[in-house]
Motif scaffolding. Structure first.
Motif, PDB file in Angstrom:
ATOM      1  N   LYS A  21       0.836  -1.131  -0.028  1.00  0.00           N
ATOM      2  CA  LYS A  21      -0.071   0.032  -0.025  1.00  0.00           C
ATOM      3  C   LYS A  21       0.863   1.343   0.190  1.00  0.00           C
ATOM      4  CE  LYS A  21      -3.519  -1.752   2.841  1.00  0.00           C
ATOM      5  NZ  LYS A  21      -3.996  -1.784   4.318  1.00  0.00           N
ATOM      6  N   ASP A  22       1.886   1.186   0.881  1.00  0.00           N
ATOM      7  CA  ASP A  22       2.875   2.444   0.900  1.00  0.00           C
ATOM      8  C   ASP A  22       3.455   2.730  -0.380  1.00  0.00           C
ATOM      9  OD1 ASP A  22       1.810   2.573   3.698  1.00  0.00           O
ATOM     10  OD2 ASP A  22       3.640   2.091   4.685  1.00  0.00           O
ATOM     11  N   LEU A  23       3.925   1.630  -0.901  1.00  0.00           N
ATOM     12  CA  LEU A  23       4.586   1.487  -2.072  1.00  0.00           C
ATOM     13  C   LEU A  23       3.851   2.310  -3.282  1.00  0.00           C
ATOM     14  CD1 LEU A  23       7.432   1.296  -3.178  1.00  0.00           C
ATOM     15  CD2 LEU A  23       7.050  -1.080  -3.950  1.00  0.00           C
ATOM     16  N   ALA A  24       2.516   1.582  -3.568  1.00  0.00           N
ATOM     17  CA  ALA A  24       1.729   2.080  -4.504  1.00  0.00           C
ATOM     18  C   ALA A  24       1.338   3.573  -4.212  1.00  0.00           C
ATOM     19  CB  ALA A  24       0.378   1.420  -4.336  1.00  0.00           C
ATOM     20  N   TYR A  31      -2.848  -0.628  -6.136  1.00  0.00           N
ATOM     21  CA  TYR A  31      -2.500  -1.520  -5.321  1.00  0.00           C
ATOM     22  C   TYR A  31      -3.552  -2.788  -5.287  1.00  0.00           C
ATOM     23  CZ  TYR A  31      -2.840  -4.190  -0.747  1.00  0.00           C
ATOM     24  OH  TYR A  31      -2.711  -5.338  -0.106  1.00  0.00           O
ATOM     25  N   ILE A  32      -3.012  -3.884  -5.476  1.00  0.00           N
ATOM     26  CA  ILE A  32      -4.128  -4.943  -5.360  1.00  0.00           C
ATOM     27  C   ILE A  32      -3.968  -5.955  -4.509  1.00  0.00           C
ATOM     28  CG2 ILE A  32      -5.301  -6.787  -6.905  1.00  0.00           C
ATOM     29  CD1 ILE A  32      -5.961  -4.476  -8.176  1.00  0.00           C
ATOM     30  N   ASP A  33      -4.965  -6.208  -3.308  1.00  0.00           N
ATOM     31  CA  ASP A  33      -4.614  -7.375  -2.334  1.00  0.00           C
ATOM     32  C   ASP A  33      -5.232  -8.468  -2.753  1.00  0.00           C
ATOM     33  OD1 ASP A  33      -5.170  -8.524  -0.261  1.00  0.00           O
ATOM     34  OD2 ASP A  33      -6.015  -6.976   1.013  1.00  0.00           O
ATOM     35  N   ARG A 121      -4.658 -10.814 -13.545  1.00  0.00           N
ATOM     36  CA  ARG A 121      -4.006 -10.634 -14.609  1.00  0.00           C
ATOM     37  C   ARG A 121      -4.690  -9.488 -15.469  1.00  0.00           C
ATOM     38  NH1 ARG A 121      -2.311 -17.093 -16.179  1.00  0.00           N
ATOM     39  NH2 ARG A 121      -0.637 -16.989 -15.152  1.00  0.00           N
ATOM     40  N   GLU A 122      -5.749  -9.529 -15.629  1.00  0.00           N
ATOM     41  CA  GLU A 122      -6.735  -8.431 -16.088  1.00  0.00           C
ATOM     42  C   GLU A 122      -6.276  -7.065 -15.395  1.00  0.00           C
ATOM     43  OE1 GLU A 122      -8.048  -8.757 -18.951  1.00  0.00           O
ATOM     44  OE2 GLU A 122      -8.823  -6.887 -19.286  1.00  0.00           O
ATOM     45  N   LEU A 123      -6.333  -7.252 -14.107  1.00  0.00           N
ATOM     46  CA  LEU A 123      -6.335  -5.871 -13.435  1.00  0.00           C
ATOM     47  C   LEU A 123      -4.960  -5.104 -13.359  1.00  0.00           C
ATOM     48  CD1 LEU A 123      -7.941  -6.984  -9.994  1.00  0.00           C
ATOM     49  CD2 LEU A 123      -8.891  -5.515 -11.758  1.00  0.00           C
ATOM     50  N   GLY A 124      -3.822  -6.278 -13.701  1.00  0.00           N
ATOM     51  CA  GLY A 124      -2.310  -5.770 -13.862  1.00  0.00           C
ATOM     52  C   GLY A 124      -1.812  -5.317 -15.209  1.00  0.00           C
ATOM     53  N   LYS A 125      -2.741  -5.792 -16.161  1.00  0.00           N
ATOM     54  CA  LYS A 125      -2.388  -5.753 -17.730  1.00  0.00           C
ATOM     55  C   LYS A 125      -1.648  -4.626 -17.984  1.00  0.00           C
ATOM     56  CE  LYS A 125      -6.393  -4.713 -20.243  1.00  0.00           C
ATOM     57  NZ  LYS A 125      -7.589  -4.980 -20.497  1.00  0.00           N
ATOM     58  N   ASN A 126      -1.886  -3.399 -17.647  1.00  0.00           N
ATOM     59  CA  ASN A 126      -1.533  -2.302 -18.085  1.00  0.00           C
ATOM     60  C   ASN A 126      -0.180  -1.857 -17.165  1.00  0.00           C
ATOM     61  OD1 ASN A 126      -3.144  -2.003 -20.095  1.00  0.00           O
ATOM     62  ND2 ASN A 126      -4.639  -0.832 -18.670  1.00  0.00           N
ATOM     63  N   LYS A 127       0.246  -2.525 -16.267  1.00  0.00           N
ATOM     64  CA  LYS A 127       1.502  -2.218 -15.327  1.00  0.00           C
ATOM     65  C   LYS A 127       1.031  -1.267 -14.337  1.00  0.00           C
ATOM     66  CE  LYS A 127       5.097  -4.018 -18.325  1.00  0.00           C
ATOM     67  NZ  LYS A 127       5.613  -5.207 -17.573  1.00  0.00           N
ATOM     68  N   GLY A 128       2.108  -0.714 -13.653  1.00  0.00           N
ATOM     69  CA  GLY A 128       1.882   0.489 -12.958  1.00  0.00           C
ATOM     70  C   GLY A 128       0.936  -0.161 -11.610  1.00  0.00           C
ATOM     71  N   VAL A 129       1.468  -1.452 -11.044  1.00  0.00           N
ATOM     72  CA  VAL A 129       0.512  -2.090 -10.128  1.00  0.00           C
ATOM     73  C   VAL A 129       1.549  -2.840  -9.124  1.00  0.00           C
ATOM     74  CG1 VAL A 129       0.522  -4.319 -11.529  1.00  0.00           C
ATOM     75  CG2 VAL A 129      -1.190  -3.885 -10.029  1.00  0.00           C
ATOM     76  N   VAL A 130       1.116  -2.498  -7.984  1.00  0.00           N
ATOM     77  CA  VAL A 130       1.804  -3.230  -6.760  1.00  0.00           C
ATOM     78  C   VAL A 130       0.656  -4.542  -6.417  1.00  0.00           C
ATOM     79  CG1 VAL A 130       2.665  -3.273  -4.578  1.00  0.00           C
ATOM     80  CG2 VAL A 130       2.777  -1.397  -5.929  1.00  0.00           C
ATOM     81  N   MET A 131       1.001  -5.661  -6.570  1.00  0.00           N
ATOM     82  CA  MET A 131       0.168  -6.775  -6.287  1.00  0.00           C
ATOM     83  C   MET A 131       0.678  -7.598  -4.944  1.00  0.00           C
ATOM     84  SD  MET A 131      -2.115  -9.357  -8.880  1.00  0.00           S
ATOM     85  CE  MET A 131      -2.870  -7.954  -9.839  1.00  0.00           C
ATOM     86  N   ASP A 132       0.032  -7.846  -3.997  1.00  0.00           N
ATOM     87  CA  ASP A 132       0.650  -9.026  -3.029  1.00  0.00           C
ATOM     88  C   ASP A 132      -0.322 -10.092  -2.933  1.00  0.00           C
ATOM     89  OD1 ASP A 132      -1.598  -8.488  -1.351  1.00  0.00           O
ATOM     90  OD2 ASP A 132      -0.504  -7.227   0.235  1.00  0.00           O
ATOM     91  N   GLY A 133       0.374 -11.103  -2.380  1.00  0.00           N
ATOM     92  CA  GLY A 133      -0.410 -12.433  -2.330  1.00  0.00           C
ATOM     93  C   GLY A 133       0.829 -13.475  -1.957  1.00  0.00           C
TER      94      GLY A 133
END
Ligand code: DC
Length: 235
Positions: A21-24, A31-33, A121-133
């Motif tokens: 979250k902080d990084l995004a 940010y995708i949780d 994958r759809e949510l992050g397809k345009n890059k500019g994303v921080v995804m955690d899991g």
């Protein structure tokens, strides 16, 4: 600056989402949780009695997965994103111990993972994303430009999670919380479908003794180094 994909994986309650979250926020990324998505599916299974004490009726999970919509809505001012299941905000309902006690089990099903991975994958397809899991750098975005693997001492993780749950008014003991974390870690690292493993090219971040500010500084620096490196390669 060209945007990149940042994959953050690690054990339960080791501070992944705080870093993410902080990084995004600092990078103005999305940010995708992804844990919230598995929790939302679990909530649905509990509400619809798909999980019983004898286990789960897999054919029922498959049936409802086809009709289920799951996503996030973000407040443009606070940038806070909340998870929606079938158009209903379930952010509060997914954070309790009942969902936590069942989520690793539900997340072990191939059908559930396939559905959620394709949404991610759809949510992050345009890059500019921080995804955690747990499988972001290994399965969802194996070509992510930056991968972090976050760890922390189990007692410190349990204490953090305990304080968080007590702060929300949940009547839990520290032992219960520790037991839940250990059980989830065990299921997450031993399941057949995309178990939690450190990607070979991930950078390990141990948050046991880091402050929120110092961990953000550390990961921000890693992003900047990576971006500089990528720029130098295309020059
Ligand atoms: O990050 P979290 O604790 O909210 O995640 C809840 C559970 O969801 C976790 O025990 C394992 C599962 N999970 C997963 O299997 N894959 C992911 N990408 C994210 C979470």
């Amino acid at each position: 600056m060209n945007k990149i994909t940042i994959a953050i994986d690690g054990y339960s309650s080791c501070g992944k989402s705080t870093i993410a979250k902080d990084l995004a926020h600092k990078l103005d990324y999305i940010y995708i949780d992804t844990g919230a998505m598995y929790r939302a599916v679990t909530l649905y299974c509990l509400q619809n009695h798909i999980i019983t004490k004898d286990g789960v009726e897999v054919y029922k999970i498959e049936e409802f997965l086809d009709d289920m919509t799951i996503g996030f809505q973000c407040d443009p001012n606070t940038k806070k994103c909340e998870v929606y299941l079938n158009d209903e905000n379930v952010e509060q309902d997914i954070r309790g111990l009942i969902v936590a006690n069942n989520v690793s089990f539900v997340a072990s099903f191939k059908e559930v993972r396939e559905k959620l991975v394709s949404i991610q994958r759809e949510l992050g397809k345009n890059k500019g994303v921080v995804m955690d899991g747990r499988d972001i750098g290994t399965v969802v975005f194996p070509n992510a430009e930056l991968k972090l693997f976050v760890t922390a001492d189990t007692d410190i993780r349990s204490k953090r999670r305990y304080n968080e749950l007590r702060g929300k008014g949940e009547k839990v003991s520290l032992e219960e919380v520790k037991e839940n974390l250990e059980k989830r870690d065990h299921i997450d690292t031993h399941r057949k479908e995309s178990p939690l493993v450190q990607a070979e090219d991930a950078v390990i971040i141990d948050t046991s003794h880091l402050t929120r500010e110092s961990q953000l500084d550390m990961v921000y620096e890693l992003v900047m180094e990576k971006v500089e490196y990528l720029k130098s390669k295309i020059q």
